[in-house]
Write a protein that holds these residues in place. Structure first.
Motif, short mmCIF file in Angstrom:
data_model
loop_
_atom_site.label_atom_id
_atom_site.label_comp_id
_atom_site.label_asym_id
_atom_site.label_seq_id
_atom_site.Cartn_x
_atom_site.Cartn_y
_atom_site.Cartn_z
N LEU A 191 2.15 9.45 -5.88
CA LEU A 191 3.20 9.80 -4.93
C LEU A 191 3.67 11.25 -5.08
N ILE A 206 0.30 16.20 -3.31
CA ILE A 206 0.57 15.03 -2.47
C ILE A 206 1.81 15.38 -1.66
N ALA A 207 1.70 15.29 -0.35
CA ALA A 207 2.79 15.72 0.52
C ALA A 207 3.92 14.70 0.52
N ASP A 208 5.11 15.18 0.85
CA ASP A 208 6.24 14.27 1.06
C ASP A 208 5.89 13.35 2.23
N GLY A 209 6.06 12.06 2.03
CA GLY A 209 5.73 11.10 3.09
C GLY A 209 4.29 10.60 3.02
N GLU A 210 3.53 11.08 2.03
CA GLU A 210 2.15 10.62 1.89
C GLU A 210 1.91 10.05 0.50
N THR A 228 3.12 7.01 3.38
CA THR A 228 3.66 6.01 2.44
C THR A 228 3.98 4.73 3.20
N ALA A 263 7.46 9.91 -13.36
CA ALA A 263 8.75 10.18 -12.72
C ALA A 263 9.22 9.07 -11.79
N THR A 264 8.40 8.07 -11.56
CA THR A 264 8.85 6.95 -10.72
C THR A 264 9.76 6.05 -11.54
N GLU A 300 4.91 14.21 -15.33
CA GLU A 300 5.98 13.82 -14.41
C GLU A 300 5.43 13.44 -13.03
N MET A 302 4.69 11.22 -9.92
CA MET A 302 5.28 10.02 -9.34
C MET A 302 4.15 9.09 -8.91
#
Lengths: 334, 334
Positions: A191, A206-210, A228, A263-264, A300, A302
């Motif tokens: 993530l 990894i892009a935000d939302g992917e 996601t 980090a999750t 770290e 996610m």
């Protein structure tokens, strides 16, 4: 990226100072500071060893302890330990009954372990190996030999470590560890990326939302990048990769391990576990062992990994055996 | 922010499903799904209870177990549990010997605990409380009563839980827990913000290259924002806040707890521990207990907290007592 480090090139040394200061039951080998082990391996027991790159804590050194590993070779971040460190780990763990080296399928580790096994043989130390290849997404079913080892290694260490603690000889320890990993399948979802301190920037993105399904522990490419999806659908996607790879039938019993990648939050790991458990129940599988937490991480990053192990009576006995370590403590802690 | 959730408004419910599925030794109260506890508190033992907002996992519910907490009231993310949940936790934990409610000093928790204690009294349940205020940076030394409770609560739960397990009566449990927190000081360094899922964005900000010394567990303002410094200097800054707040002399023994705030890797937590241990040695203090890990977090916040406890014979006995829980297992695990 704000970090708690002194210098990006000395994170492993500084971490080891902290681990040794915090855990007096662990010691560095007097000949090699990159070998960490239990203070006193039991005489006559088969030695159980692993090694791997740093940055996956509590793996690898966090699984040294009674009922688990006797010695661990420590590499730089995301890099194999040297052949010499593997050799020194073998020498440290050997109590006259030989050494089982249970490690993950990465090019550097393969090369250095092979070299160390030869050097050990020349010194009269009998070392046999098991190579973990539980990451289903890293190669097809007909190429299992190419698959990488990920969090399933914990089950391999647990089974091999328990067999050794029960007094099994080298062949018995190797057979139990091999069975554990043969019965184990893992898959990850990434993530976010992570950054090796010495590099200073992420070598993947990894892009935000992917999300990246099937991602490796160092950001190795997975099977696909998608938007996601809810946790329930993540569980389904992961199990749809893992379960068909098994010979596994309704009514069988499995172990489930969910690890965060760093980090999750633990909250989210439990949310995933709930969905995995619900879907396994629908599939008619019962869950005999459950492990949830940051058990095998990538700095770290996610994301989460899912590891399913098909149980039989032997594996149930070995997984239930007591152990004590930074990463895993069970039963009376041996 | 890529998360493993189904819906931002149901993260707590979904997490609880996962926790209960993964840990059969924990159960939800049949009257209130926001109360989690050990399946069978021992008859005649003083009940030990806490409660707090979610998002700090393994705190609070991860410290339910033998030798620790009997029941935990669970709030929404970063929000107090309701008075009713505290009351139901008291009812669940009460085995006729009264209940010790050991919680943190936050406005919502104070209000709801007080209300619940009154309601419990009306039902004939004797509840006494200890309010944790270990966060040194949250108020001056002459205003200790205003200070917040942070990771030092773990020591309070450990001491109170051990005293209860040893058969202490309610006053004895309260006295031991009060002593533990009176002997404990904490401070945090924030390295990134975190985001409450239901809000969707961070309600505070830490820039790349900056850190906030003395930050609270929910991003409450600390004592200063500076450029990031090496781990060694972070340890010095933290100890320079914590140690002068104590009456603590050379030759004394302390417990040290380093917790990551969520996204800071375990590697970095050990790097900080190494520096803290070195500096305490210079100060002539010996370390009797050491705890390192993601023990009290704030979602995916980056950063670390340091908690130092001044030990005496009683606290040493209580901290060494066996316990078993998601967050902490010691000794033979009770």
């Amino acid at each position: 990226m704000n970090r708690v480090i002194n210098h990006p090139d000395q994170v492993v040394e500084d971490m080891l100072r902290g681990v040794l200061a915090a855990h007096p039951e662990l010691t560095a080998d007097p000949r090699n500071p990159r070998v960490i082990g239990v203070a006193r391996p039991a005489r006559g027991k088969v030695g159980v060893v692993t090694g791997g790159g740093s940055g996956h804590e509590p793996a690898f050194l966090g699984y040294a302890g009674p009922g688990l590993l006797d010695a661990v070779a420590v590499g730089e971040v995301f890099s194999s330990p040297t052949a010499k460190s593997f050799l020194d780990a073998f020498r440290r763990a050997d109590q006259g009954a030989g050494v089982a080296c249970l490690y993950g399928n990465y090019a550097g580790d393969n090369m250095n372990v092979k070299m160390a096994v030869k050097m050990a043989a020349a010194q009269g130390i009998d070392v046999k190996t098991v190579v973990a290849n539980d990451d289903v997404a890293s190669a097809g079913r007909d190429e299992r030999i190419k698959r990488r080892g990920v969090a399933g290694e914990i089950l391999m260490w647990k089974a091999g470590g328990a067999r050794a603690a029960l007094g099994g000889d080298l062949d018995a320890v190797i057979a139990s560890a091999q069975k554990a990993i043969d019965h184990t399948r893992s898959v990850g979802i990434g993530l976010s990326a992570c950054t090796i301190p010495a590099n200073g920037k992420a070598n993947f993105h990894i892009a935000d939302g992917e999300m990246e399904l099937g991602i490796g522990h160092h950001g190795e490419h997975g099977v696909k990048v998608t938007r996601t999806v809810p946790a329930k659908d993540m569980a389904a996607l992961m199990l749809d990769i893992v379960l068909p790879d098994f010979p596994l039938e309704r009514g069988e019993e499995v172990s489930v391990l969910v690890s965060g990648l760093g980090a999750t939050p633990l909250m989210e790991q439990y949310i995933l576990y709930a969905e995995v458990a619900a879907r396994l129940a629908e599939a008619g599988l019962s869950i005999g062992f459950r492990f949830v937490g940051n058990l095998f991480t990538s700095l770290e990053m996610m994301g989460v990994t899912l590891t399913v192990t098909r149980l039989d009576d032997e594996l149930k006995q070995l997984l239930a055996a007591p152990c004590r370590s930074i990463g895993l403590t069970m039963g009376d802690g041996a």
